[in-house]
Scaffold this active site. Structure first.
Site, mmCIF file in Angstrom:
data_model
loop_
_atom_site.group_PDB
_atom_site.id
_atom_site.type_symbol
_atom_site.label_atom_id
_atom_site.label_comp_id
_atom_site.label_asym_id
_atom_site.label_seq_id
_atom_site.Cartn_x
_atom_site.Cartn_y
_atom_site.Cartn_z
ATOM 1 N N PHE A 86 79.744 87.633 7.286
ATOM 2 C CA PHE A 86 80.842 88.475 7.763
ATOM 3 C C PHE A 86 80.664 88.648 9.266
ATOM 4 O O PHE A 86 79.709 89.299 9.705
ATOM 5 C CB PHE A 86 80.739 89.816 7.020
ATOM 6 N N LEU B 142 81.886 90.219 12.343
ATOM 7 C CA LEU B 142 82.711 91.209 13.058
ATOM 8 C C LEU B 142 82.023 91.645 14.360
ATOM 9 O O LEU B 142 82.607 91.557 15.436
ATOM 10 C CB LEU B 142 82.946 92.426 12.143
ATOM 11 N N PRO C 63 78.073 91.119 20.706
ATOM 12 C CA PRO C 63 77.061 91.749 21.572
ATOM 13 C C PRO C 63 77.600 93.002 22.270
ATOM 14 O O PRO C 63 76.892 94.001 22.397
ATOM 15 C CB PRO C 63 76.724 90.644 22.578
ATOM 16 N N GLY D 230 47.282 107.414 4.128
ATOM 17 C CA GLY D 230 47.027 106.235 4.969
ATOM 18 C C GLY D 230 47.388 104.936 4.291
ATOM 19 O O GLY D 230 47.784 103.963 4.958
ATOM 20 N N GLU E 280 77.294 98.631 8.860
ATOM 21 C CA GLU E 280 78.555 98.966 8.163
ATOM 22 C C GLU E 280 79.037 100.356 8.591
ATOM 23 O O GLU E 280 79.551 101.130 7.779
ATOM 24 C CB GLU E 280 78.393 98.823 6.648
#
Ligand SMILES: Cc1cc2nc3c(=O)[nH]c(=O)nc-3n(C[C@H](O)[C@H](O)[C@H](O)COP(=O)(O)OP(=O)(O)OC[C@H]3O[C@@H](n4cnc5c(N)ncnc54)[C@H](O)[C@@H]3O)c2cc1C
Length: 383
Positions: free
Chosen positions: A123, A125, A128, A340, A363
């Site tokens: 996808f 979309l 940068p 730990g 998203e």
């Protein structure tokens, strides 16, 4: 809403549980360290129908409702978020969007392959320069005869280097903002498209996240999906359902944190007694348990709304916002229970925390979810 699962839903959940125990759990640490999930997992997911849930059977899908989809997604998220993400993107964001918006030829060409795991979708979309502000993306698709010439780049693309097809969003006219954006279904072997793996992620290390670069890519007009100029609506409709899937994956992370914390607290002794007997440890565990229940119920509500054809967008943002923040809290609390040992990657909780951290970012960040919810409540848009 009936909270009792049907026999079919219980069966698919059990199938996913068994799959995780057999095919994922034994490899989780190795895949995380190698920064590479074994790609053969995709066909295995496809053969069980997990990549075709809710897609109509006539296109190779396995049918089912959205609650069943959430149950499978939760189990995969419990096992390994890197694997869960493959399904959430290839099925959730790509195949389902093709089923909703594609023309007959696009459905017949891509859906049988995607649902079988013979092809993988990504996808495209984010860029940068535009993440939250996706409506101002700058990748350009210029019409030239019977094709479009596309230039631009996409950032942080899940499945990016594995994908056979990218659901790509590009600007087809100079109208500012989201109105000039269109969606394309572009095969990733189209000349001019290149991909670069992004290494060094905090979590989801096994997942193939990539930058996708488009230089003079010639896309036939037949790759346009949905009407020209409707790309942003297509992306937002995909992401609204996608948020339900992310939320379900987060429930899986929180459930895994709970299981691990309860198991470890029962085994570990300090001051001559089981640490489970200390009330401050019980507080950590009970906080996780409440987060699991609340996140799951919010997620199931979205699935129920989708299955009944009711408005679900705000509910999906609420579920994604709460479940993602809850997964981070739950994994962090579980790590505290482990002391730990939680900080070492032989034990599961450190990875859960690293994987959970991205859920409040992608998203739509938590801030963006709050703006969506705020807009629904006040009627005033911040965008
Ligand atoms: C591992 C990973 C996988 C991804 N997979 C995909 C994928 O498959 N496809 C895809 O397209 N994208 C993908 N993304 C991208 C992801 O959706 C974006 O990172 C996300 O939308 C945020 O955009 P950004 O990183 O540019 O942050 P920015 O938008 O620059 O945000 C930076 C900060 O500013 C805040 N902010 C921004 N605008 C506002 C505002 N109006 N009000 C208040 N606060 C605001 C944000 O909440 C955030 O805290 C992925 C990202 C990651 C890390």
């Amino acid at each position: 809403m009936n909270l009792e699962l049907s026999e079919e839903q219980e069966a698919v959940r059990q199938l996913a549980k068994d799959f995780v125990a057999r095919e994922i759990a034994p490899h989780v640490v190795e895949w995380d360290r190698a920064e590479n999930v074994d790609k053969s997992i995709v066909k295995k997911l496809g053969s069980l129908g997990f990549l075709g849930l809710t897609v109509p059977e006539e296109y190779g899908g396995s049918g089912g409702d959205h609650l069943a989809y959430c149950l499978v997604t939760e189990e995969l998220g419990r096992g390994d978020s890197s694997v869960r993400g493959i399904v959430s993107v290839s099925l959730g964001l790509v195949a389902k969007t093709i089923a909703a918006w594609g023309d007959e030829a696009q459905k017949r060409h891509w859906l049988p392959k995607l649902t079988a795991g013979e092809a993988i979708g990504c996808f495209g979309l984010t860029e940068p320069g535009t993440g939250s502000d996706a409506g101002n993306l700058t990748t350009k698709a210029v019409r030239d005869g019977d094709s479009y010439v596309i230039n631009g780049s996409k950032m942080f693309i899940t499945n990016g280097t594995w994908a056979d097809v990218v659901l790509l969003f590009a600007r087809t006219d100079d109208t500012p903002g989201h109105k000039g954006i269109s969606a394309f279904l572009l095969p990733t072997d189209t000349p001019g498209l290149s991909r670069r793996t992004i290494h060094g992620k905090l979590g989801l290390r096994g997942q193939a996240t990539a930058e996708v670069v488009l230089e003079g890519v010639r896309a036939p007009a037949s790759t346009l999906m949905g009407p020209q100029g409707k790309g942003f609506s297509i992306a937002m409709s995909a992401l609204a359902k996608g948020r339900m899937s992310v939320a379900a994956g987060c429930v899986g992370i929180a459930q895994a944190a709970l299981d691990a914390a309860v198991g470890y607290a029962g085994e570990r002794e300090q001051f001559g007694k089981s640490i489970a007997s200390y009330q401050l440890v019980q507080e950590l565990i009970s906080d996780i348990a409440v987060d699991v229940d609340a996140a799951r119920l919010l997620t199931w509500r979205v699935a129920d709304l989708v299955d009944r054809g009711k408005p679900f967008v705000t509910a999906a943002s609420k579920a994604k916002l709460f479940a993602s923040e809850a997964a981070v809290r739950a994994a962090n609390n579980a790590l505290q229970v482990f002391g730990g040992y939680g900080y070492i990657d032989e034990y599961p909780v450190g990875k859960l925390l690293r994987d959970a951290r991205v859920m409040t970012l992608y998203e739509g960040t938590s801030q963006i979810q709050k703006l969506i919810i705020g807009r629904a409540l006040t009627g005033v848009s911040a965008f």
